[in-house]
Design a protein around this motif. Structure first.
Motif, mmCIF file in Angstrom:
data_model
loop_
_atom_site.group_PDB
_atom_site.id
_atom_site.type_symbol
_atom_site.label_atom_id
_atom_site.label_comp_id
_atom_site.label_asym_id
_atom_site.label_seq_id
_atom_site.Cartn_x
_atom_site.Cartn_y
_atom_site.Cartn_z
ATOM 1 N N LEU A 6 -14.726 33.797 -4.098
ATOM 2 C CA LEU A 6 -14.306 33.919 -5.486
ATOM 3 C C LEU A 6 -14.933 35.132 -6.143
ATOM 4 O O LEU A 6 -14.501 35.555 -7.210
ATOM 5 N N ILE A 7 -15.983 35.689 -5.548
ATOM 6 C CA ILE A 7 -16.616 36.901 -6.047
ATOM 7 C C ILE A 7 -15.947 38.085 -5.361
ATOM 8 O O ILE A 7 -16.111 38.303 -4.167
ATOM 9 N N VAL A 8 -15.164 38.843 -6.091
ATOM 10 C CA VAL A 8 -14.390 39.936 -5.516
ATOM 11 C C VAL A 8 -15.279 41.137 -5.234
ATOM 12 O O VAL A 8 -15.211 41.750 -4.169
ATOM 13 N N SER A 9 -16.121 41.496 -6.183
ATOM 14 C CA SER A 9 -17.036 42.632 -6.011
ATOM 15 C C SER A 9 -18.277 42.406 -6.863
ATOM 16 O O SER A 9 -18.243 41.671 -7.846
ATOM 17 N N GLY A 10 -19.388 43.040 -6.458
ATOM 18 C CA GLY A 10 -20.606 42.978 -7.248
ATOM 19 C C GLY A 10 -21.476 41.767 -7.002
ATOM 20 O O GLY A 10 -22.296 41.416 -7.864
ATOM 21 N N ALA A 11 -21.359 41.133 -5.849
ATOM 22 C CA ALA A 11 -22.162 39.938 -5.564
ATOM 23 C C ALA A 11 -23.658 40.235 -5.647
ATOM 24 O O ALA A 11 -24.435 39.416 -6.150
ATOM 25 N N ASP A 12 -24.066 41.394 -5.169
ATOM 26 C CA ASP A 12 -25.494 41.746 -5.212
ATOM 27 C C ASP A 12 -25.978 41.903 -6.659
ATOM 28 O O ASP A 12 -27.090 41.499 -6.992
ATOM 29 N N ALA A 13 -25.132 42.505 -7.503
ATOM 30 C CA ALA A 13 -25.497 42.664 -8.914
ATOM 31 C C ALA A 13 -25.629 41.309 -9.603
ATOM 32 O O ALA A 13 -26.534 41.096 -10.430
ATOM 33 N N LEU A 14 -24.739 40.385 -9.267
ATOM 34 C CA LEU A 14 -24.809 39.040 -9.833
ATOM 35 C C LEU A 14 -26.103 38.354 -9.420
ATOM 36 O O LEU A 14 -26.792 37.735 -10.245
ATOM 37 N N GLU A 15 -26.452 38.479 -8.151
ATOM 38 C CA GLU A 15 -27.664 37.837 -7.655
ATOM 39 C C GLU A 15 -28.904 38.448 -8.307
ATOM 40 O O GLU A 15 -29.849 37.723 -8.668
ATOM 41 N N ALA A 16 -28.914 39.756 -8.478
ATOM 42 C CA ALA A 16 -30.058 40.417 -9.114
ATOM 43 C C ALA A 16 -30.206 39.953 -10.561
ATOM 44 O O ALA A 16 -31.328 39.732 -11.042
ATOM 45 N N PHE A 17 -29.084 39.802 -11.268
ATOM 46 C CA PHE A 17 -29.155 39.337 -12.653
ATOM 47 C C PHE A 17 -29.655 37.899 -12.701
ATOM 48 O O PHE A 17 -30.473 37.546 -13.573
ATOM 49 N N ALA A 18 -29.179 37.051 -11.791
ATOM 50 C CA ALA A 18 -29.621 35.657 -11.768
ATOM 51 C C ALA A 18 -31.132 35.569 -11.564
ATOM 52 O O ALA A 18 -31.816 34.755 -12.204
ATOM 53 N N ARG A 19 -31.663 36.402 -10.696
ATOM 54 C CA ARG A 19 -33.114 36.407 -10.475
ATOM 55 C C ARG A 19 -33.866 36.851 -11.732
ATOM 56 O O ARG A 19 -34.900 36.288 -12.085
ATOM 57 N N ALA A 20 -33.322 37.869 -12.422
ATOM 58 C CA ALA A 20 -33.960 38.334 -13.654
ATOM 59 C C ALA A 20 -33.922 37.243 -14.724
ATOM 60 O O ALA A 20 -34.904 37.035 -15.451
ATOM 61 N N ALA A 21 -32.803 36.547 -14.848
ATOM 62 C CA ALA A 21 -32.685 35.470 -15.836
ATOM 63 C C ALA A 21 -33.636 34.328 -15.510
ATOM 64 O O ALA A 21 -34.180 33.686 -16.419
ATOM 65 N N ALA A 22 -33.841 34.068 -14.222
ATOM 66 C CA ALA A 22 -34.733 32.987 -13.812
ATOM 67 C C ALA A 22 -36.164 33.247 -14.263
ATOM 68 O O ALA A 22 -36.918 32.310 -14.548
ATOM 69 N N GLU A 23 -36.542 34.513 -14.349
ATOM 70 C CA GLU A 23 -37.902 34.857 -14.760
ATOM 71 C C GLU A 23 -38.126 34.578 -16.243
ATOM 72 O O GLU A 23 -39.219 34.142 -16.636
ATOM 73 N N ARG A 24 -37.087 34.808 -17.077
ATOM 74 C CA ARG A 24 -37.220 34.605 -18.519
ATOM 75 C C ARG A 24 -35.919 34.031 -19.086
ATOM 76 O O ARG A 24 -35.165 34.731 -19.762
ATOM 77 N N PRO A 25 -35.652 32.755 -18.835
ATOM 78 C CA PRO A 25 -34.395 32.164 -19.330
ATOM 79 C C PRO A 25 -34.224 32.270 -20.838
ATOM 80 O O PRO A 25 -33.121 32.535 -21.325
ATOM 81 N N GLU A 254 -12.699 48.556 -14.241
ATOM 82 C CA GLU A 254 -13.597 49.713 -14.168
ATOM 83 C C GLU A 254 -14.849 49.524 -15.016
ATOM 84 O O GLU A 254 -15.902 50.092 -14.695
ATOM 85 N N ALA A 255 -14.762 48.721 -16.071
ATOM 86 C CA ALA A 255 -15.908 48.522 -16.953
ATOM 87 C C ALA A 255 -16.857 47.426 -16.467
ATOM 88 O O ALA A 255 -17.939 47.257 -17.019
ATOM 89 N N ALA A 256 -16.446 46.683 -15.443
ATOM 90 C CA ALA A 256 -17.217 45.522 -14.993
ATOM 91 C C ALA A 256 -18.186 45.876 -13.866
ATOM 92 O O ALA A 256 -17.908 46.728 -13.027
ATOM 93 N N ASP A 257 -19.320 45.181 -13.853
ATOM 94 C CA ASP A 257 -20.265 45.270 -12.740
ATOM 95 C C ASP A 257 -19.900 44.282 -11.642
ATOM 96 O O ASP A 257 -20.196 44.510 -10.466
ATOM 97 N N VAL A 258 -19.281 43.178 -12.047
ATOM 98 C CA VAL A 258 -18.877 42.118 -11.124
ATOM 99 C C VAL A 258 -17.439 41.747 -11.448
ATOM 100 O O VAL A 258 -17.087 41.607 -12.627
ATOM 101 N N THR A 259 -16.613 41.584 -10.438
ATOM 102 C CA THR A 259 -15.266 41.056 -10.643
ATOM 103 C C THR A 259 -15.123 39.772 -9.834
ATOM 104 O O THR A 259 -15.625 39.671 -8.713
ATOM 105 N N VAL A 260 -14.451 38.795 -10.449
ATOM 106 C CA VAL A 260 -14.286 37.492 -9.809
ATOM 107 C C VAL A 260 -12.826 37.068 -9.928
ATOM 108 O O VAL A 260 -12.070 37.588 -10.744
ATOM 109 N N ARG A 261 -12.459 36.087 -9.121
ATOM 110 C CA ARG A 261 -11.075 35.616 -9.115
ATOM 111 C C ARG A 261 -10.821 34.645 -10.268
ATOM 112 O O ARG A 261 -11.108 33.445 -10.173
#
Length: 280
Positions: A6-25, A254-261
């Motif tokens: 379901l993640i078309v592009s940017g899976a690594d960016a999504l994971e990096a953001f999730a880790r950052a959010a986990a540090e300071r929700p 083009e404006a997105a870091d992550v694209t999903v279905r």
């Protein structure tokens, strides 16, 4: 892209953001469009619904994050009706209406002077267009008129009729016109967008991370505003996520870091965020 993902592009960016959010929700903000993002596109606005699984997931995120805001082109109260969550903020009619967390609904005062012109345009459209035969749905949001033609049997011909009988007269009345998924929106010619609204929300809090989710051209302003906000401070992390279908305009992708279905992809991405911050 992985097959069937379901993640078309940017899976690594999504994971990096999730880790950052986990540090300071509590320093993380989620800014989310409604139609086409957490609510599947429907034939008419009145038929659109936010699935129960989405409502439950977003409700779980509200107390875990510093800010959850729903940013919609709908009238604010209509958007709030679709997903009524205590502790969330709301932005309606592309930034002309705002409601801070547990605050009152505030309408941009400058928009009031254009209400009569919007109403006149809506009345003329109802008179001059055979909406039922054309498959046109008029959505009068007081400060904004939306003209939907997703149901049209001949979209190109219907678009031409709308340009002639709605868009041209609206512009003669001094109103602005924007386009979307099989829709036109007539609005006041004011510098208020989803982008200006989310910028105010972010500036009002001590956020260090912000994720914006959308699917249409009006969401590009939100993506851009969040990215610009992030670039003002090296400590900040941002992520723009676009729900894509075969109809998605190229500027959105083009404006997105992550694209999903579409909406299932948004759910998958927000589920990952919820897991990271301990909301599920």
């Amino acid at each position: 892209m992985q097959a069937g993902s379901l993640i078309v592009s940017g899976a690594d960016a999504l994971e990096a953001f999730a880790r950052a959010a986990a540090e300071r929700p509590q320093a993380t903000a989620l800014l989310c469009d409604i139609d086409g993002t957490v609510s599947p596109i429907a034939p008419t606005p009145a038929e659109a619904r936010v699935p129960a699984a989405f409502r439950d997931l977003l409700a779980a995120l509200v107390p875990r994050l510093g800010l959850v805001a729903f940013v919609t082109g709908r009238a604010l109260e209509d958007g709030r009706r679709m997903i009524p969550l205590d502790g969330a903020a709301y932005v309606g009619t592309h930034g002309l209406e705002t409601m801070a967390v547990d605050g009152p609904l505030v309408v941009e005062p400058l928009a009031e002077r254009y209400v009569a012109a919007v109403h006149e345009t809506a009345q003329a459209a109802a008179r001059d267009l055979d909406c039922e035969a054309l498959g046109v749905v008029l959505e009068d949001k007081r400060t904004v008129l939306a003209v939907h033609y997703r149901l049209a049997e001949d979209p190109a011909a219907t678009r031409r009729r709308i340009l002639e009988h709605v868009v041209a007269p609206a512009r003669r009345r001094g109103l602005a016109v924007a386009t979307g998924h099989f829709a036109f929106e007539v609005r006041p010619p004011l510098p208020f967008t989803k982008g200006t609204a989310v910028r105010r929300l972010l500036d009002a809090g001590g956020h260090l991370a912000a994720m914006s989710c959308g699917d249409d051209l009006t969401d590009v302003a939100m993506f851009t505003a969040v990215r610009d906000w992030g670039e003002r401070d090296a400590r900040r992390r941002t992520l723009a996520l676009a729900a894509v279908t075969g109809e998605t305009p190229r500027p959105v992708v083009e404006a997105a870091d992550v694209t999903v279905r579409a909406t299932p992809g948004v759910y998958r991405a927000l589920r990952r965020l919820a897991e990271a911050v301990g909301a599920v």
